[in-house]
Design an enzyme around this catalytic site. Structure first.
Site, short mmCIF file in Angstrom:
data_model
loop_
_atom_site.label_atom_id
_atom_site.label_comp_id
_atom_site.label_asym_id
_atom_site.label_seq_id
_atom_site.Cartn_x
_atom_site.Cartn_y
_atom_site.Cartn_z
N VAL A 73 0.83 -1.20 0.00
CA VAL A 73 0.00 0.00 0.00
C VAL A 73 0.87 1.26 0.00
O VAL A 73 0.53 2.25 -0.66
CB VAL A 73 -1.00 -0.02 1.17
CG1 VAL A 73 -1.83 1.26 1.20
CG2 VAL A 73 -1.91 -1.23 1.07
N ALA A 76 1.95 1.68 -3.54
CA ALA A 76 0.81 2.12 -4.35
C ALA A 76 0.47 3.57 -4.09
O ALA A 76 0.28 4.36 -5.04
CB ALA A 76 -0.40 1.22 -4.06
N GLU A 77 0.38 3.96 -2.83
CA GLU A 77 -0.01 5.33 -2.51
C GLU A 77 1.07 6.32 -2.95
O GLU A 77 0.77 7.42 -3.41
CB GLU A 77 -0.30 5.49 -1.02
CG GLU A 77 -0.91 6.83 -0.71
CD GLU A 77 -1.67 6.88 0.60
OE1 GLU A 77 -2.09 8.00 0.95
OE2 GLU A 77 -1.85 5.84 1.25
N THR A 78 2.32 5.93 -2.86
CA THR A 78 3.41 6.79 -3.33
C THR A 78 3.28 7.04 -4.82
O THR A 78 3.33 8.20 -5.26
CB THR A 78 4.78 6.13 -3.02
OG1 THR A 78 4.91 6.00 -1.60
CG2 THR A 78 5.93 6.94 -3.58
N SER A 81 0.00 9.05 -5.63
CA SER A 81 0.06 10.43 -5.15
C SER A 81 1.01 11.29 -5.98
O SER A 81 0.70 12.44 -6.30
CB SER A 81 0.45 10.46 -3.68
OG SER A 81 -0.56 9.87 -2.90
#
Length: 155
Positions: A73, A76-78, A81
Site C-alpha cells: 500500500v 501504491a499510494e506513493t 500520489s
C-alpha cells in the site's frame, strides 16, 4: 519558486531515488519523503498517466518473512500520489481520499515493481490503478487510489 540551475537541499536524495532531472525543480525543496527513502523505493518512470517504481522485499517484510501488506500500500499510494500531484500542476496539490488493495500472492525475496496507470484525470479528482508484480511478472497485488486536487493556500 526555484530556478532549474540551483540544486535544492534534496538533490542527492532525488537522484538516488531515480527521479528524472526535469522533476528536480518541482521536488528539490521537498524531497520524496522519509518513508519513501526508508522503503527503498526507486522511480523508473514518472508522469501523470504512468509512474513506475521498484521496492526491495528485504527490509519491508512482516514476521512471517514475506512482504508486508502495508508495504504494498505504501508503494501504491506513493506512485498514485506522485502521479496525481504531477497532474495537479503548479499551485495545486493532491490529497489522498481513498486507497484500497487486494493481495493476490506473497513474495519473500527480490524486487517488487509497481506500475501506476491513470484511470481518471479530472479537474478535482485523479484516480489511479497500481499493479505490483514480482521479477517474473506475476501479479502480487492490485491497488486503487483516488486523490482530490486542491489549490495551494495563498500567502
Amino acid at each position: 519558486m526555484m530556478d532549474n540551475f540551483t540544486p535544492g537541499p534534496f538533490a542527492a536524495e532525488l537522484t538516488a531515488a531515480g527521479v528524472p532531472e526535469h522533476l528536480h525543480g518541482w521536488l528539490g525543496q521537498f524531497g520524496i519523503g522519509a518513508l519513501v527513502v526508508k522503503m527503498g523505493i526507486r522511480f523508473l518512470e514518472m508522469s501523470p498517466e504512468r509512474t513506475v517504481a521498484t521496492m526491495p522485499v528485504e527490509g519491508n517484510t512482516q514476521v512471517a518473512g514475506i512482504l508486508h501488506g502495508g508495504a504494498h500500500v505504501v508503494l501504491a499510494e506513493t506512485l498514485g500520489s506522485f502521479s496525481a500531484a504531477m497532474h495537479a500542476g503548479p499551485h495545486r496539490h493532491a490529497v489522498g481520499i481513498e486507497v484500497s488493495a487486494t493481495h493476490h500472492r506473497s513474495i519473500a525475496k527480490g524486487l517488487v515493481t509497481g506500475t501506476c496507470t491513470a484511470i481518471h484525470l479530472g479537474g478535482t479528482l485523479a484516480t489511479h490503478e497500481i499493479v505490483m508484480t514480482d521479477e517474473h511478472g506475476h501479479r502480487l497485488s492490485t491497488a486503487r487510489i483516488t486523490n482530490m486536487l486542491r489549490d495551494n493556500a495563498r500567502a
